[in-house]
Write an enzyme that holds these catalytic residues in place. Structure first.
Site, PDB file in Angstrom:
ATOM      1  N   HIS A  32      -1.465   3.425  -7.123  1.00  0.00           N
ATOM      2  CA  HIS A  32      -0.292   4.252  -6.855  1.00  0.00           C
ATOM      3  C   HIS A  32       0.536   3.603  -5.749  1.00  0.00           C
ATOM      4  CE1 HIS A  32       2.010   7.982  -7.164  1.00  0.00           C
ATOM      5  NE2 HIS A  32       2.132   7.941  -5.848  1.00  0.00           N
ATOM      6  N   ASP A  40      -3.547   4.072 -11.906  1.00  0.00           N
ATOM      7  CA  ASP A  40      -3.056   4.970 -10.857  1.00  0.00           C
ATOM      8  C   ASP A  40      -3.961   6.199 -10.814  1.00  0.00           C
ATOM      9  OD1 ASP A  40      -1.698   6.837  -9.270  1.00  0.00           O
ATOM     10  OD2 ASP A  40       0.271   6.194  -9.967  1.00  0.00           O
ATOM     11  N   SER A  76       7.474   7.470  -6.662  1.00  0.00           N
ATOM     12  CA  SER A  76       6.574   8.613  -6.803  1.00  0.00           C
ATOM     13  C   SER A  76       7.366   9.918  -6.911  1.00  0.00           C
ATOM     14  CB  SER A  76       5.583   8.631  -5.623  1.00  0.00           C
ATOM     15  OG  SER A  76       4.535   9.538  -5.850  1.00  0.00           O
TER      16      SER A  76
END
Length: 430
Positions: free
Chosen positions: A378, A347, A212
């Site tokens: 995610h 996501d 991320s």
């Protein structure tokens, strides 16, 4: 018998049938909503890959099966990106192990103290080489998070040493030593950790991994200076957004409940900042501190926090400048080592418009593979049969599988071949 009584006896037998019909319609409606919300009709499929046809990429796709085989999430809920994301956010992972590591403290030039946890391999690497994974977690995360612990344990068992950065200010029991904490794209702490590893293990080679926000940091780090790519075998980025400037507009939209996720992440950032309020705001005037804290308390989005607090750590003049300078989109084209970029189509945090960045990059650069899964949310990517997920996720397996393939390529490639160019000897090998 009166006319009224006759009507009652005539109508009443029909009432149960009517109520049964209503119940059936209600059940059908609920089932329809469940099927739609859980996306149960969505098929499973292998990742959608964008890459150039090179000897290295053909080798990687052949030797890393996770990139070409179907990703199968848990049947009942795994096709919902929201549930995948929620389970990652709430639990991290199922039955997370507890790898044993050593915490390192690195003083920075500005008075900050970076920390990372070092985990030694549980056995020899399959190539016999010394390989270290340098890992950058997601926003506000650190080595104690369940998804990091699960991945580290998996990598250790495959013979990798792991160094995991603890984002500045993220660990609740570590006080800040300067008026600064982690930001979206500051690479200083990650660079310090990588420098330590290179000095402490002069023979080791590096696998760079970012999750991320960490994906943005590692790609920016490698692209900022070509010397940062020395002794780096490859890089893997999972679920990053590539451009904060382009992402900020999508985070204000209610599509996929993105505005709600924005609020939740802003609330978490508030808690981290307020836990270090004395270190971060202690040096300012009372009036300035009160104004900053007032704006922080009333913030309902990451953009408000970034504008009022985060950009000031590096003296950016505006939010636009902060997002421009700290996004990897302006540096990632300079990355020359093999680069795997992974995102999920469902996501809820990364809008589909942002995925044109990795897709275009992979189409233009021979060292890049872009892998887009249909499901995974995610940082979820849970696998399982029907209801219960497995402890190890598809994400954990694909990172280690890709790293193993790169190490094998480096070990077996002809002397005249390097990973960034085609040659006749490479074609002969393929």
């Amino acid at each position: 018998m009166s006319t009224h009584e006759s009507d009652v006896y005539t109508i009443s037998p029909e009432l149960p049938a009517m109520f049964d019909g209503m119940k059936l319609a209600a059940v059908a409606t609920v089932l329809y909503i469940i099927v739609r919300c859980l996306n149960l009709k969505s098929p499973t499929a292998p990742p959608d890959l964008t890459y150039q046809d090179t000897a290295l990429n053909r080798f990687l796709l052949k030797s890393c099966p996770q990139l070409t085989k179907e990703y199968i999430p848990p049947l009942l809920w795994g096709k919902s990106g929201h549930l995948q994301t929620a389970l990652y956010g709430k639990l991290g992972r199922v039955s997370a192990p507890h790898p044993s590591g050593v915490r390192k403290y690195l003083p920075m030039q500005d008075g900050a103290t970076a920390t990372f946890d070092l985990f030694e391999p549980m056995g020899d690497h399959r190539t016999g080489d010394d390989i270290t994974m340098v890992i950058c977690p997601g926003i506000g995360n650190h080595s104690e998070k369940h998804y990091i612990r699960t991945f580290v344990d998996h990598a250790q068992k495959d013979g990798y040493r792991c160094a995991v950065l603890n984002h500045l200010g993220a660990l609740p029991d570590i006080e800040l030593t300067s008026a600064r904490m982690f930001t979206y794209g500051c690479t200083w702490e990650f660079a310090s950790m990588v420098g330590y590893i290179k000095r402490a293990y002069p023979q080791t080679q590096l696998i760079v991994v970012g999750f991320s926000l960490g994906g943005n940091i590692v790609c920016k780090f490698l692209g900022e200076n070509t010397t940062n790519q020395e002794r780096v075998l490859c890089c893997v980025s999972i679920c990053q957004g590539y451009s904060a400037l382009r992402a900020q507009e999508t985070f204000l939209q209610w599509d996929q409940f993105r505005r709600f996720y924005n609020f939740l992440m802003a609330d978490n950032m508030k808690k981290i900042i307020l836990s270090h309020r004395h270190s971060l705001f202690g040096g300012g005037s009372a009036k300035t501190v009160d104004a900053d804290l007032s704006r922080l308390y009333t913030a309902t989005s990451l953009m408000q926090i970034d504008d009022n607090i985060m950009r000031k750590f590096h003296n950016h003049n505006s939010l636009k400048e902060y997002y421009e300078k700290e996004s990897c989109v302006h540096y990632i084209h300079n990355v020359m080592v093999p680069l795997l970029l992974v995102n999920s189509a469902d996501d809820p945090l990364v809008h589909e418009s942002l995925l044109t960045i990795p897709r275009t990059l992979a189409a233009k650069k021979p060292n890049v593979i872009f892998s887009l899964t249909l499901h995974g949310g995610h940082l979820g990517f849970f696998e399982g049969a029907v209801l219960f997920p497995q402890p190890l996720t598809w994400m954990d397996k694909v990172i280690v599988g890709y790293a193993n393939s790169i190490c094998q390529w480096e070990k077996q490639k002809p002397p005249c071949q390097n990973t960034l160019s085609e040659s006749s000897c490479a074609e002969g090998k393929a």
